[in-house]
Design a protein around this motif. Structure first.
Motif, PDB file in Angstrom:
ATOM      1  N   ASN A  70      35.938 -11.168  36.266  1.00 52.46           N
ATOM      2  CA  ASN A  70      36.542 -12.486  36.383  1.00 52.46           C
ATOM      3  C   ASN A  70      37.651 -12.655  35.358  1.00 52.46           C
ATOM      4  O   ASN A  70      38.721 -13.207  35.650  1.00 52.46           O
ATOM      5  N   THR A  71      37.401 -12.170  34.135  1.00 54.61           N
ATOM      6  CA  THR A  71      38.410 -12.252  33.079  1.00 54.61           C
ATOM      7  C   THR A  71      39.647 -11.450  33.449  1.00 54.61           C
ATOM      8  O   THR A  71      40.785 -11.892  33.239  1.00 54.61           O
ATOM      9  N   ARG A  72      39.431 -10.264  34.015  1.00 50.37           N
ATOM     10  CA  ARG A  72      40.568  -9.435  34.418  1.00 50.37           C
ATOM     11  C   ARG A  72      41.351 -10.084  35.550  1.00 50.37           C
ATOM     12  O   ARG A  72      42.584 -10.023  35.578  1.00 50.37           O
ATOM     13  N   LEU A  73      40.662 -10.710  36.479  1.00 45.67           N
ATOM     14  CA  LEU A  73      41.346 -11.393  37.576  1.00 45.67           C
ATOM     15  C   LEU A  73      42.173 -12.565  37.063  1.00 45.67           C
ATOM     16  O   LEU A  73      43.287 -12.820  37.525  1.00 45.67           O
ATOM     17  N   ILE A  74      41.616 -13.308  36.098  1.00 46.19           N
ATOM     18  CA  ILE A  74      42.359 -14.421  35.510  1.00 46.19           C
ATOM     19  C   ILE A  74      43.604 -13.911  34.797  1.00 46.19           C
ATOM     20  O   ILE A  74      44.693 -14.495  34.896  1.00 46.19           O
ATOM     21  N   ALA A  75      43.454 -12.774  34.080  1.00 46.94           N
ATOM     22  CA  ALA A  75      44.601 -12.183  33.382  1.00 46.94           C
ATOM     23  C   ALA A  75      45.689 -11.780  34.373  1.00 46.94           C
ATOM     24  O   ALA A  75      46.885 -12.033  34.145  1.00 46.94           O
ATOM     25  N   LEU A  76      45.300 -11.178  35.488  1.00 45.55           N
ATOM     26  CA  LEU A  76      46.274 -10.794  36.511  1.00 45.55           C
ATOM     27  C   LEU A  76      46.922 -12.029  37.137  1.00 45.55           C
ATOM     28  O   LEU A  76      48.137 -12.049  37.375  1.00 45.55           O
ATOM     29  N   ARG A  77      46.119 -13.036  37.392  1.00 49.71           N
ATOM     30  CA  ARG A  77      46.649 -14.281  37.977  1.00 49.71           C
ATOM     31  C   ARG A  77      47.671 -14.927  37.047  1.00 49.71           C
ATOM     32  O   ARG A  77      48.709 -15.426  37.495  1.00 49.71           O
ATOM     33  N   ASN A  78      47.391 -14.893  35.733  1.00 47.01           N
ATOM     34  CA  ASN A  78      48.325 -15.468  34.772  1.00 47.01           C
ATOM     35  C   ASN A  78      49.595 -14.626  34.647  1.00 47.01           C
ATOM     36  O   ASN A  78      50.704 -15.169  34.542  1.00 47.01           O
ATOM     37  N   LYS A  79      49.428 -13.311  34.647  1.00 44.60           N
ATOM     38  CA  LYS A  79      50.587 -12.432  34.492  1.00 44.60           C
ATOM     39  C   LYS A  79      51.520 -12.513  35.685  1.00 44.60           C
ATOM     40  O   LYS A  79      52.752 -12.507  35.537  1.00 44.60           O
ATOM     41  N   TYR A  80      50.938 -12.585  36.892  1.00 44.58           N
ATOM     42  CA  TYR A  80      51.740 -12.623  38.119  1.00 44.58           C
ATOM     43  C   TYR A  80      51.598 -13.991  38.778  1.00 44.58           C
ATOM     44  O   TYR A  80      51.204 -14.108  39.944  1.00 44.58           O
ATOM     45  N   SER A  81      51.923 -15.026  38.032  1.00 41.96           N
ATOM     46  CA  SER A  81      51.695 -16.402  38.486  1.00 41.96           C
ATOM     47  C   SER A  81      52.573 -16.790  39.674  1.00 41.96           C
ATOM     48  O   SER A  81      52.285 -17.765  40.375  1.00 41.96           O
TER      49      SER A  81
END
Length: 231
Positions: free
Chosen positions: A77-88
């Motif tokens: 979940n943390t990794r998905l949030i990081a990806l979502r933030n990076k590629y907003s």
């Protein structure tokens, strides 16, 4: 069916998923030492495929991705949030992650779950183009002898034949990293693409290189850093 010379049609490059890296209806293995960044590499690629966005300068012909994170837990979940933030700026990212133990070696019930997920995602969103299994050892629950010469992951080969999806497996290097992917020669022969991940600890730089390609140029290379500040 058979093909005669006057019936042969040249294969085009339009069957790629990630140009120069992954092709449709094939099997790949991403491998390297423990904690080298294999999962981060695969997740980043998967995110771009699922969003149908170019990945590190490489063209993408995307679709939905089903990612089987076999260790379970909530870390993804943390990794998905990081990806979502990076590629907003990405929209409609059809990346589905199942973070739970699973047995894909000889368990029909678990294989049925995977088939059901592929069907549901295809109906609700778009057809699944890539299935990622992270990792080989966890997904076989220790029942697969990686050094044997038996057919490797028959169930996944059958699934690929049924659906036409690309199956990406995540594995480990052997005790001698110079010898590449851990496992039997039969395992290696059964894959179309192999991608090795290495880490230069002095520089903190990871490198991914295609060490095998059945239908594309070998030796494609990218280098990347893991950024823990995206969250």
């Amino acid at each position: 069916d058979v093909v005669f010379p006057d019936q042969a049609v040249a294969q085009t490059s339009l069957n790629y998923i990630v140009k120069g890296w992954l092709s449709e209806n094939s099997m790949s293995i991403v491998y390297g030492a423990s904690n080298v960044g294999k999962s981060f590499f695969c997740m980043d690629m998967a995110y771009h495929i699922a969003a149908n966005q170019p990945w590190l300068g490489n063209k993408v012909r995307g679709g939905a991705v089903l990612y089987l994170q076999t260790e379970g837990g909530q870390a993804f979940n943390t990794r998905l949030i990081a990806l979502r933030n990076k590629y907003s700026d990405f929209e409609n990212v059809n990346l589905a992650v199942r973070a739970a133990p699973i047995n894909l070696f000889n368990n029909e019930d678990d294989m049925a779950k995977v088939r059901s997920l592929i069907e549901v995602i295809g109906k609700k969103y778009e057809p699944v183009k890539v299935l990622i299994v992270d990792t080989i050892s966890r997904a076989t629950q220790g029942q697969l002898d990686e050094n044997s010469n038996s057919d490797f992951a028959k169930c996944l080969k059958n699934l690929r034949a049924e659906t036409g999806i690309h199956v990406m497996l995540v594995g480990h290097s052997g005790k001698d990293p110079s010898k590449g992917l851990r496992g039997s020669s039969a395992q290696k022969a059964g894959t179309d693409t192999e991608i090795e991940i290495t880490n230069n600890e002095d520089m903190g730089m990871r490198t991914a290189v295609t060490t095998k390609q059945r239908d594309m140029e070998i030796g494609k290379t990218i280098s990347f850093l893991l950024n823990s500040e995206v969250l």
